[in-house]
Design a protein around this motif. Structure first.
Motif, PDB file in Angstrom:
ATOM      1  N   SER A 189       7.839  26.531   8.841  1.00 25.62           N
ATOM      2  CA  SER A 189       8.262  26.322   7.450  1.00 25.62           C
ATOM      3  C   SER A 189       8.429  24.843   7.121  1.00 25.62           C
ATOM      4  CB  SER A 189       9.571  27.068   7.183  1.00 25.62           C
ATOM      5  OG  SER A 189      10.553  26.717   8.143  1.00 25.62           O
ATOM      6  N   TYR A 190       8.430  23.998   8.129  1.00 30.79           N
ATOM      7  CA  TYR A 190       8.465  22.550   7.869  1.00 30.79           C
ATOM      8  C   TYR A 190       7.604  21.852   8.914  1.00 30.79           C
ATOM      9  CZ  TYR A 190      11.839  22.186  11.727  1.00 30.79           C
ATOM     10  OH  TYR A 190      12.461  22.240  12.955  1.00 30.79           O
ATOM     11  N   GLY A 191       7.260  20.615   8.630  1.00 29.07           N
ATOM     12  CA  GLY A 191       6.444  19.878   9.584  1.00 29.07           C
ATOM     13  C   GLY A 191       6.248  18.451   9.113  1.00 29.07           C
ATOM     14  N   TYR A 192       5.598  17.681   9.971  1.00 27.58           N
ATOM     15  CA  TYR A 192       5.293  16.295   9.605  1.00 27.58           C
ATOM     16  C   TYR A 192       3.962  16.266   8.882  1.00 27.58           C
ATOM     17  CZ  TYR A 192       8.893  13.215  11.140  1.00 27.58           C
ATOM     18  OH  TYR A 192      10.062  12.537  11.197  1.00 27.58           O
ATOM     19  N   VAL A 193       3.997  15.733   7.673  1.00 28.70           N
ATOM     20  CA  VAL A 193       2.788  15.680   6.847  1.00 28.70           C
ATOM     21  C   VAL A 193       2.394  14.221   6.636  1.00 28.70           C
ATOM     22  CG1 VAL A 193       1.795  16.259   4.598  1.00 28.70           C
ATOM     23  CG2 VAL A 193       3.401  17.842   5.703  1.00 28.70           C
ATOM     24  N   PHE A 194       1.134  13.944   6.915  1.00 26.34           N
ATOM     25  CA  PHE A 194       0.597  12.619   6.610  1.00 26.34           C
ATOM     26  C   PHE A 194       0.048  12.662   5.188  1.00 26.34           C
ATOM     27  CE2 PHE A 194       0.448   9.973  10.421  1.00 26.34           C
ATOM     28  CZ  PHE A 194       0.869  10.876  11.376  1.00 26.34           C
ATOM     29  N   TYR A 195       0.473  11.717   4.371  1.00 23.88           N
ATOM     30  CA  TYR A 195      -0.031  11.575   3.008  1.00 23.88           C
ATOM     31  C   TYR A 195      -0.959  10.363   3.000  1.00 23.88           C
ATOM     32  CZ  TYR A 195       3.725  14.823   1.929  1.00 23.88           C
ATOM     33  OH  TYR A 195       4.551  15.933   1.913  1.00 23.88           O
ATOM     34  N   ALA A 196      -2.254  10.622   2.775  1.00 24.48           N
ATOM     35  CA  ALA A 196      -3.235   9.529   2.693  1.00 24.48           C
ATOM     36  C   ALA A 196      -3.411   9.186   1.219  1.00 24.48           C
ATOM     37  CB  ALA A 196      -4.553   9.975   3.312  1.00 24.48           C
ATOM     38  N   LEU A 197      -2.998   7.982   0.859  1.00 25.82           N
ATOM     39  CA  LEU A 197      -2.904   7.589  -0.549  1.00 25.82           C
ATOM     40  C   LEU A 197      -3.770   6.370  -0.833  1.00 25.82           C
ATOM     41  CD1 LEU A 197       1.018   7.712  -0.713  1.00 25.82           C
ATOM     42  CD2 LEU A 197      -0.579   9.593  -1.142  1.00 25.82           C
ATOM     43  N   GLN A 198      -4.176   6.259  -2.084  1.00 24.24           N
ATOM     44  CA  GLN A 198      -4.895   5.054  -2.507  1.00 24.24           C
ATOM     45  C   GLN A 198      -4.210   4.501  -3.754  1.00 24.24           C
ATOM     46  OE1 GLN A 198      -9.058   5.508  -3.526  1.00 24.24           O
ATOM     47  NE2 GLN A 198      -9.428   3.332  -3.112  1.00 24.24           N
ATOM     48  N   GLU A 199      -3.956   3.224  -3.729  1.00 25.55           N
ATOM     49  CA  GLU A 199      -3.325   2.572  -4.877  1.00 25.55           C
ATOM     50  C   GLU A 199      -4.194   2.793  -6.115  1.00 25.55           C
ATOM     51  OE1 GLU A 199      -2.312  -0.312  -7.819  1.00 25.55           O
ATOM     52  OE2 GLU A 199      -4.254  -0.111  -6.821  1.00 25.55           O
ATOM     53  N   ASP A 200      -3.537   3.232  -7.191  1.00 21.25           N
ATOM     54  CA  ASP A 200      -4.287   3.551  -8.410  1.00 21.25           C
ATOM     55  C   ASP A 200      -3.363   3.329  -9.606  1.00 21.25           C
ATOM     56  OD1 ASP A 200      -6.113   4.475 -10.228  1.00 21.25           O
ATOM     57  OD2 ASP A 200      -5.738   6.590  -9.823  1.00 21.25           O
ATOM     58  N   ARG A 201      -3.075   2.048  -9.873  1.00 26.40           N
ATOM     59  CA  ARG A 201      -2.084   1.749 -10.926  1.00 26.40           C
ATOM     60  C   ARG A 201      -2.527   2.275 -12.284  1.00 26.40           C
ATOM     61  NH1 ARG A 201      -1.931  -2.785  -7.653  1.00 26.40           N
ATOM     62  NH2 ARG A 201       0.094  -3.343  -6.821  1.00 26.40           N
ATOM     63  N   THR A 202      -3.823   2.439 -12.457  1.00 26.24           N
ATOM     64  CA  THR A 202      -4.290   2.890 -13.768  1.00 26.24           C
ATOM     65  C   THR A 202      -3.832   4.324 -14.047  1.00 26.24           C
ATOM     66  OG1 THR A 202      -6.320   3.688 -12.743  1.00 26.24           O
ATOM     67  CG2 THR A 202      -6.385   1.468 -13.716  1.00 26.24           C
ATOM     68  N   ALA A 203      -3.435   5.036 -12.965  1.00 27.51           N
ATOM     69  CA  ALA A 203      -3.049   6.445 -13.125  1.00 27.51           C
ATOM     70  C   ALA A 203      -1.644   6.593 -13.715  1.00 27.51           C
ATOM     71  CB  ALA A 203      -3.135   7.177 -11.797  1.00 27.51           C
ATOM     72  N   VAL A 204      -0.818   5.528 -13.659  1.00 24.85           N
ATOM     73  CA  VAL A 204       0.569   5.695 -14.149  1.00 24.85           C
ATOM     74  C   VAL A 204       0.775   5.062 -15.522  1.00 24.85           C
ATOM     75  CG1 VAL A 204       1.788   6.022 -11.988  1.00 24.85           C
ATOM     76  CG2 VAL A 204       1.253   3.696 -12.720  1.00 24.85           C
TER      77      VAL A 204
END
Ligand SMILES: C[S@@+](CC[C@H](N)C(=O)[O-])C[C@H]1O[C@@H](n2cnc3c(N)ncnc32)[C@H](O)[C@@H]1O
Length: 157
Positions: A142-157
């Motif tokens: 029910s839980y675990g270690y999750v890797f979040y692979a992200l890319q900077e995308d300032r235009t999205a905010v």
């Protein structure tokens, strides 16, 4: 150095990689704090203890109510990343075996051997470790270690 000061010391980072540490300053806060240090379109890989399926047994929820009350679901954390100015490229959950092989399988007998240690502080620490492993064993993934692979995308905010 303190990880919260990364933007004051480094700019134009191509890839920022942080395993099991962002929680120290708060996952959401870490993502927001580090975003300005990335080069435009730069990458960030952050691992974070996360709820995986909304079906945690009561004993597990109880344990993390005090152990890590800020733990969030993968969906929630992905939304946090979006609001902090990142595109979520991928998530990867560490397999169950990664907790066991070379870690809990070694830690469990060592902690049990310390349960009757003469020093109270050691006994308390050993008991907490044994409890953590019991909770993991009854967690039903029910839980675990999750890797979040992200890319900077300032235009999205
Ligand atoms: C759970 S450990 C993970 C260490 C390593 N990344 C790994 O995967 O084995 C978390 C680490 O964050 C460090 N830490 C805690 N607060 C920090 C901060 N504000 N700045 C930098 N490091 C910090 C701790 O000292 C510890 O080494």
């Amino acid at each position: 150095m303190d990880m919260k000061d990364i933007p004051q010391s480094f700019q134009g980072i191509d890839l920022l990689w942080s395993e099991g540490a962002a929680y120290n300053i708060g996952f959401a806060n870490a993502l927001a704090t580090w975003a300005p240090a990335l080069t435009p379109g730069g990458y960030m890989v952050v691992s974070e203890l996360s709820w995986l399926n909304g079906q945690a047994p009561e004993a597990v929820r109880d344990f993390f109510r005090s152990g890590y009350p800020d733990m969030q679901s993968v969906t929630h954390n992905a939304a946090v990343a979006g609001r902090a100015g990142y595109k979520v490229l991928a998530t990867h959950t560490l397999p169950r075996q990664a907790w066991v092989d070379g870690y809990y399988e070694i830690l469990a007998p060592r902690a049990k051997a310390l349960l009757d240690h003469p020093a109270a502080a050691v006994r308390v620490f050993a008991a907490a470790t044994v409890r953590e492993i019991e909770v993991f064993q009854g967690s039903g993934d029910s839980y675990g270690y999750v890797f979040y692979a992200l890319q900077e995308d300032r235009t999205a905010v």
